[in-house]
Design a protein around this motif. Structure first.
Motif, PDB file in Angstrom:
ATOM      1  N   THR A   1       0.668  -1.151  -0.104  1.00 22.44           N
ATOM      2  CA  THR A   1       0.050   0.083   0.133  1.00 22.44           C
ATOM      3  C   THR A   1       1.130   1.334   0.013  1.00 22.44           C
ATOM      4  O   THR A   1       0.480   2.164  -0.668  1.00 22.44           O
ATOM      5  CB  THR A   1      -0.867   0.063   1.143  1.00 22.44           C
ATOM      6  OG1 THR A   1      -1.736  -1.088   1.024  1.00 22.44           O
ATOM      7  CG2 THR A   1      -1.834   1.328   1.347  1.00 22.44           C
ATOM      8  N   ARG A   2       1.890   1.202   1.110  1.00 25.59           N
ATOM      9  CA  ARG A   2       2.819   2.375   0.840  1.00 25.59           C
ATOM     10  C   ARG A   2       3.566   2.797  -0.520  1.00 25.59           C
ATOM     11  O   ARG A   2       3.547   3.718  -1.069  1.00 25.59           O
ATOM     12  CB  ARG A   2       3.797   2.082   1.968  1.00 25.59           C
ATOM     13  CG  ARG A   2       3.272   2.572   3.463  1.00 25.59           C
ATOM     14  CD  ARG A   2       4.373   2.599   4.616  1.00 25.59           C
ATOM     15  NE  ARG A   2       4.876   1.355   4.443  1.00 25.59           N
ATOM     16  CZ  ARG A   2       4.632   0.429   5.693  1.00 25.59           C
ATOM     17  NH1 ARG A   2       3.807   0.854   6.446  1.00 25.59           N
ATOM     18  NH2 ARG A   2       5.299  -0.884   5.863  1.00 25.59           N
TER      19      ARG A   2
ATOM     20  N   CYS B   1      -3.060  -0.065   9.130  1.00 26.55           N
ATOM     21  CA  CYS B   1      -3.529  -0.262   7.994  1.00 26.55           C
ATOM     22  C   CYS B   1      -3.919   1.322   7.325  1.00 26.55           C
ATOM     23  O   CYS B   1      -3.396   1.556   6.237  1.00 26.55           O
ATOM     24  CB  CYS B   1      -4.904  -0.988   7.754  1.00 26.55           C
ATOM     25  SG  CYS B   1      -4.631  -2.688   7.963  1.00 26.55           S
ATOM     26  N   LEU B   2      -4.752   2.077   8.097  1.00 33.30           N
ATOM     27  CA  LEU B   2      -4.903   3.496   7.754  1.00 33.30           C
ATOM     28  C   LEU B   2      -3.574   4.404   7.395  1.00 33.30           C
ATOM     29  O   LEU B   2      -3.620   5.130   6.761  1.00 33.30           O
ATOM     30  CB  LEU B   2      -5.892   3.948   8.654  1.00 33.30           C
ATOM     31  CG  LEU B   2      -7.374   3.311   8.573  1.00 33.30           C
ATOM     32  CD1 LEU B   2      -8.090   4.244   9.447  1.00 33.30           C
ATOM     33  CD2 LEU B   2      -7.990   3.166   7.427  1.00 33.30           C
ATOM     34  N   ALA B   3      -2.674   4.000   8.226  1.00 28.98           N
ATOM     35  CA  ALA B   3      -1.432   4.862   8.448  1.00 28.98           C
ATOM     36  C   ALA B   3      -0.728   4.491   7.126  1.00 28.98           C
ATOM     37  O   ALA B   3       0.103   5.299   6.599  1.00 28.98           O
ATOM     38  CB  ALA B   3      -0.855   4.199   9.795  1.00 28.98           C
TER      39      ALA B   3
ATOM     40  N   GLY C   1      -2.038   4.183   4.253  1.00 27.44           N
ATOM     41  CA  GLY C   1      -2.501   4.569   3.075  1.00 27.44           C
ATOM     42  C   GLY C   1      -3.969   3.944   2.693  1.00 27.44           C
ATOM     43  O   GLY C   1      -4.405   4.194   1.551  1.00 27.44           O
ATOM     44  N   MET C   2      -4.395   2.905   3.302  1.00 29.05           N
ATOM     45  CA  MET C   2      -5.476   2.191   3.314  1.00 29.05           C
ATOM     46  C   MET C   2      -6.779   3.038   3.453  1.00 29.05           C
ATOM     47  O   MET C   2      -6.603   3.909   4.317  1.00 29.05           O
ATOM     48  CB  MET C   2      -5.687   0.844   3.619  1.00 29.05           C
ATOM     49  CG  MET C   2      -4.388  -0.203   3.192  1.00 29.05           C
ATOM     50  SD  MET C   2      -4.714  -1.545   4.287  1.00 29.05           S
ATOM     51  CE  MET C   2      -3.270  -2.513   3.595  1.00 29.05           C
ATOM     52  N   ASP C   3      -7.689   2.920   2.755  1.00 25.57           N
ATOM     53  CA  ASP C   3      -8.795   3.664   2.856  1.00 25.57           C
ATOM     54  C   ASP C   3      -9.804   3.168   4.125  1.00 25.57           C
ATOM     55  O   ASP C   3     -10.577   3.833   4.632  1.00 25.57           O
ATOM     56  CB  ASP C   3      -9.748   3.981   1.646  1.00 25.57           C
ATOM     57  CG  ASP C   3      -8.806   4.534   0.592  1.00 25.57           C
ATOM     58  OD1 ASP C   3      -8.728   5.838   0.520  1.00 25.57           O
ATOM     59  OD2 ASP C   3      -8.230   3.825  -0.151  1.00 25.57           O
ATOM     60  N   ASP C   4      -9.815   1.995   4.254  1.00 26.80           N
ATOM     61  CA  ASP C   4     -10.755   1.240   5.055  1.00 26.80           C
ATOM     62  C   ASP C   4     -10.439  -0.320   5.256  1.00 26.80           C
ATOM     63  O   ASP C   4      -9.113  -0.675   4.556  1.00 26.80           O
ATOM     64  CB  ASP C   4     -12.132   1.361   4.478  1.00 26.80           C
ATOM     65  CG  ASP C   4     -13.529   1.279   5.504  1.00 26.80           C
ATOM     66  OD1 ASP C   4     -12.816   0.692   6.604  1.00 26.80           O
ATOM     67  OD2 ASP C   4     -14.304   1.511   5.131  1.00 26.80           O
ATOM     68  N   TYR C   5     -10.975  -0.930   6.182  1.00 27.16           N
ATOM     69  CA  TYR C   5     -10.624  -2.339   6.558  1.00 27.16           C
ATOM     70  C   TYR C   5     -11.913  -3.015   6.764  1.00 27.16           C
ATOM     71  O   TYR C   5     -13.006  -2.629   7.069  1.00 27.16           O
ATOM     72  CB  TYR C   5      -9.671  -2.408   7.604  1.00 27.16           C
ATOM     73  CG  TYR C   5     -10.112  -1.406   8.821  1.00 27.16           C
ATOM     74  CD1 TYR C   5      -9.524  -0.602   9.073  1.00 27.16           C
ATOM     75  CD2 TYR C   5     -11.132  -1.990   9.714  1.00 27.16           C
ATOM     76  CE1 TYR C   5      -9.968   0.522  10.065  1.00 27.16           C
ATOM     77  CE2 TYR C   5     -11.524  -1.145  10.717  1.00 27.16           C
ATOM     78  CZ  TYR C   5     -10.915   0.043  10.932  1.00 27.16           C
ATOM     79  OH  TYR C   5     -11.334   0.854  12.178  1.00 27.16           O
ATOM     80  N   VAL C   6     -11.655  -4.477   6.501  1.00 24.49           N
ATOM     81  CA  VAL C   6     -13.051  -5.342   6.816  1.00 24.49           C
ATOM     82  C   VAL C   6     -12.149  -6.534   7.580  1.00 24.49           C
ATOM     83  O   VAL C   6     -11.064  -6.675   7.162  1.00 24.49           O
ATOM     84  CB  VAL C   6     -13.783  -5.859   5.598  1.00 24.49           C
ATOM     85  CG1 VAL C   6     -14.436  -4.766   5.195  1.00 24.49           C
ATOM     86  CG2 VAL C   6     -12.913  -6.451   4.650  1.00 24.49           C
TER      87      VAL C   6
ATOM     88  N   PRO D   1      -9.004   3.224  -4.283  1.00 21.82           N
ATOM     89  CA  PRO D   1      -9.565   2.795  -2.963  1.00 21.82           C
ATOM     90  C   PRO D   1      -8.759   1.378  -2.258  1.00 21.82           C
ATOM     91  O   PRO D   1      -8.941   0.419  -3.221  1.00 21.82           O
ATOM     92  CB  PRO D   1     -10.897   2.580  -3.059  1.00 21.82           C
ATOM     93  CG  PRO D   1     -11.132   3.399  -4.365  1.00 21.82           C
ATOM     94  CD  PRO D   1     -10.052   3.563  -5.317  1.00 21.82           C
ATOM     95  N   ILE D   2      -8.174   1.271  -1.622  1.00 17.47           N
ATOM     96  CA  ILE D   2      -7.552   0.106  -1.047  1.00 17.47           C
ATOM     97  C   ILE D   2      -8.410  -0.096   0.361  1.00 17.47           C
ATOM     98  O   ILE D   2      -8.269   0.481   1.179  1.00 17.47           O
ATOM     99  CB  ILE D   2      -6.021   0.108  -0.817  1.00 17.47           C
ATOM    100  CG1 ILE D   2      -5.265   0.699  -1.976  1.00 17.47           C
ATOM    101  CG2 ILE D   2      -5.529  -1.164  -0.097  1.00 17.47           C
ATOM    102  CD1 ILE D   2      -4.002   0.790  -1.858  1.00 17.47           C
TER     103      ILE D   2
END
Ligand code: MN
Length: 160
Positions: A112-113, A143-145, A147-152, A127-128
């Motif tokens: 992601t980074r 995860c958010l740090a 650069g991801m947008d959300d998580y499940v 969107p990731i």
């Protein structure tokens, strides 16, 4: 059409089809002005099908995710690790990335980074969404740090 009926659907009707049919006739703005009658075909045309990159090293998890997404008629391209995901992005334009966190070679955070870094020159933002094994606060923040947008959290549920 002559009677002024807005839409017709063919039985057996799928729940999603009925819903989008109703939404469609209620918000005529979502339709091209030239559309005279909403049909199953119209709905298919305007339905938001996505091309998704699924980065997941675990075969059971990826099979499950593939099945859920293909039910929605989304198309999915599968990568087995973060590096393979980056390589796939060179070749394919995707609407969304579902990213496992723990993967061999290159994990989801690192990938992601790297993707976000590359995007700085293109100005794009794919969107990731992370798929995290543990719904721990720490993991989610990492995860958010990255650069991801959300998580499940896994196991993934359709509604989520
Ligand atoms: Mn994994």
């Amino acid at each position: 059409r002559e009677l002024g009926i807005s839409a017709y659907l063919v039985k057996p009707i799928r729940q999603s089809e009925l819903l989008s049919g109703i939404c469609c006739v209620l918000s005529a703005t979502s339709l091209p002005a030239s559309t005279p009658l909403v049909t199953r075909h119209t709905l298919r045309e305007i339905q938001n099908h996505l091309h998704i990159l699924l980065a997941e090293d675990n075969a059971v998890n990826s099979t499950l995710a593939l099945r859920l997404l293909e039910k929605r008629d989304d198309t999915v391209c599968l990568a087995r690790d973060g590096l393979a995901a980056m390589e796939a992005l060179e070749k394919e334009t995707v609407d969304l990335i579902l990213m496992d966190v723990q993967m061999p070679v290159m994990d989801g955070l690192e990938a992601t980074r790297a993707i976000r870094l590359k995007e700085q020159s293109s100005g794009k933002h794919i969107p990731i969404v992370a798929m995290t094994a543990h719904a721990l606060k720490d993991d989610q923040e990492r995860c958010l740090a990255s650069g991801m947008d959300d998580y499940v959290s896994k196991p993934i549920r359709t509604a989520e």
